[in-house]
Enzyme design. Structure first.
Site, mmCIF file in Angstrom:
data_model
loop_
_atom_site.group_PDB
_atom_site.id
_atom_site.type_symbol
_atom_site.label_atom_id
_atom_site.label_comp_id
_atom_site.label_asym_id
_atom_site.label_seq_id
_atom_site.Cartn_x
_atom_site.Cartn_y
_atom_site.Cartn_z
ATOM 1 N N SER A 111 0.849 -1.571 0.011
ATOM 2 C CA SER A 111 0.132 0.076 -0.099
ATOM 3 C C SER A 111 0.820 1.271 0.050
ATOM 4 C CB SER A 111 -0.802 -0.013 1.225
ATOM 5 O OG SER A 111 -0.346 0.050 2.393
ATOM 6 N N LYS A 112 0.453 2.343 -0.025
ATOM 7 C CA LYS A 112 1.059 3.763 0.072
ATOM 8 C C LYS A 112 1.853 3.889 1.257
ATOM 9 C CE LYS A 112 -1.908 6.237 -3.108
ATOM 10 N NZ LYS A 112 -2.602 7.590 -3.278
#
Length: 467
Positions: free
Chosen positions: A240-241
């Protein structure tokens, strides 16, 4: 057989780092086998597709150095070919018209859910006569999928994977407005583009069985499939980010070199013995699908950053100057004139030894481009306050009288001075470093003095000593 691979992103956002690895693997396999690497933009979702995203994908691939063969294919422009394929299947009895309304399909799913059954189309129009449809009813065209037996895909990474046909329902090929679905478009495009190998994330593995059946129904030989494991974060969770799942352009803007990104992504789920540093030519020579592992790869920003530092040290000085010059200007407003560029070029060999990103390199190099008066950081001011300023005033005349202005001669002077004063060499060098760079950290200070030249060195020292 000429190998033909493809990278087929949807233009709904940036070029994700996972997508970049998929593109890299397809590119390398094509180059390794002497084949072709094609690019297709899957823009059939018109509501979510954007030209800006397409341009971002092109820019990201170009920055990565993943040059595709021929012109990119825009999937939406081929909608007529997709519809024609569906109509052929319909005429051959391999597809049928379904007039089920949205309300009927919702009721069907609710009933299946209540009975804990798999949510799938029940084939209610599979064998019905279209004449039974209400007047004016709109139909979708569904694929008449095999109902008995199973399909096995000999995946080049995952091994043999089998799915029973009972698990696959009759997918929609054309919507009621005549627009093709993603699944149909992908299959027709892969056939028409002559794709021989599909290398993509293993989250597409379930799609492969539907596509396999559809390709077979259209009378073509399915390509070889290689479903590669996804990239996870260091903690093992889906990337994920917060782990660094950014667009390729973000890594470029953070100061990573494309060769470092290529090398790092190559090593995620693929390996060649214990080799960590792999050149482009070695990657093309060594890359092969059997060396791709099945386990999910883990993205580690620290490892990527360290690898980037290696490639910065290996990069040509002139190239690095051209890369950091605009970064210096953007951060400081300084114009990199001919003199500053010459200093940066002369000093780059020393500057690049410690930097791990271009951003770090730009920060450490900026003092070569700065105009007087220099801004001193807090640590630098402490050095001056602790006797450094007085020392600079004391040695200024000695520098004025210095004949040969080379790093070797200047260091020899410093050692003689340190010995005469009974102090360490660093106590001589640090005040000079502060005056020349505005910081307590710089490349070897005598190298800096030589690069700045006698006139500029004296001007900077005098300015600090008399302030």
């Amino acid at each position: 057989m000429t190998v033909v691979t493809r990278f087929a992103p949807s233009p709904t956002g940036y070029l994700h780092i996972g997508g970049a690895r998929t593109a890299l693997f397809n590119y390398l396999y094509a180059k390794h086998t002497g084949g072709k690497f094609l690019l297709r933009i899957e823009d059939t979702d018109r509501a979510r597709s954007a030209q800006e995203a397409i341009d971002t994908i092109f820019a990201g691939l170009n920055w990565m150095g993943l040059n595709w063969d021929g012109e990119p294919v825009l999937q939406f422009s081929r909608a007529a070919s997709h519809r024609a394929a569906a109509e052929r299947l319909l005429a051959q009895g391999k597809a049928y018209k379904c007039f089920a309304t949205p309300e009927e399909l919702t009721a069907m799913r609710e009933e299946q859910k209540a009975k804990s059954l798999p949510l799938r189309y029940d084939g209610r129009w599979r064998d019905r006569d279209p004449a039974e449809a209400p007047a004016g009813a709109k139909a979708v065209i569904r694929f008449k999928a095999p109902q008995d037996g199973s399909t096995t895909i000999a995946d080049l990474v995952q091994g043999d994977v089998t799915v029973a046909h009972q698990q696959l329902d009759d997918m929609i090929l054309l919507r009621s407005d005549g627009s093709p679905t993603y699944m149909l478009s992908v299959v027709v495009d892969d056939i028409d583009m002559g794709i021989t190998h599909i290398i993509r994330g293993d989250d597409h593995l379930t799609n492969a069985f539907r596509q396999y059946q559809l390709i077979d129904a259209l009378g073509h030989k399915p390509p070889a499939y290689a479903h590669i494991p996804l990239i996870h974060g260091p903690d093992g969770a889906k990337l994920s980010k917060r782990h660094g799942a950014l667009g390729v352009e973000a890594y470029r803007d953070m100061g990573f070199l494309p060769e470092a990104i290529r090398n790092y992504l190559l090593r995620l789920s693929w390996g060649h013995g214990d080799d960590e540093i792999i050149s482009d030519s070695q990657a093309i020579e060594w890359f092969d699908i059997p060396n791709i592992g099945r386990a999910a790869a883990r993205f580690d920003m620290a490892k990527l950053t360290n690898l980037n530092g290696h490639y910065i040290r290996e990069a040509k000085d002139e190239r690095l100057v051209n890369l950091v010059a605009p970064l210096i200007t953007a951060k400081t407003g300084l114009e990199i004139d001919a003199i500053a560029k010459q200093r940066l070029t002369l000093g780059m060999a020393g500057l690049k030894q410690r930097a791990k990103t271009l951003a770090e390199l730009a920060d450490s190099a900026a003092f070569y481009a700065r105009k007087r008066p220099l801004t001193l950081d807090d640590k630098a001011r402490c050095v001056l306050a602790d006797g450094g300023k007085a020392f600079l005033a004391e040695v200024f005349t000695q520098f004025e009288a210095q004949g040969k202005w080379t790093a070797l001669e200047l260091e020899a002077w410093a050692r003689t001075t340190a010995e005469a004063k009974g102090i360490k060499l660093g106590q001589v060098a640090q005040p000079i470093r502060v005056a020349l760079s505005g910081s307590t950290v710089s490349p070897p200070v005598f190298e800096v003095m030589e690069i700045l030249g006698k006139e500029e060195t004296l001007a900077r020292i005098k300015e600090v000593a008399t302030a």
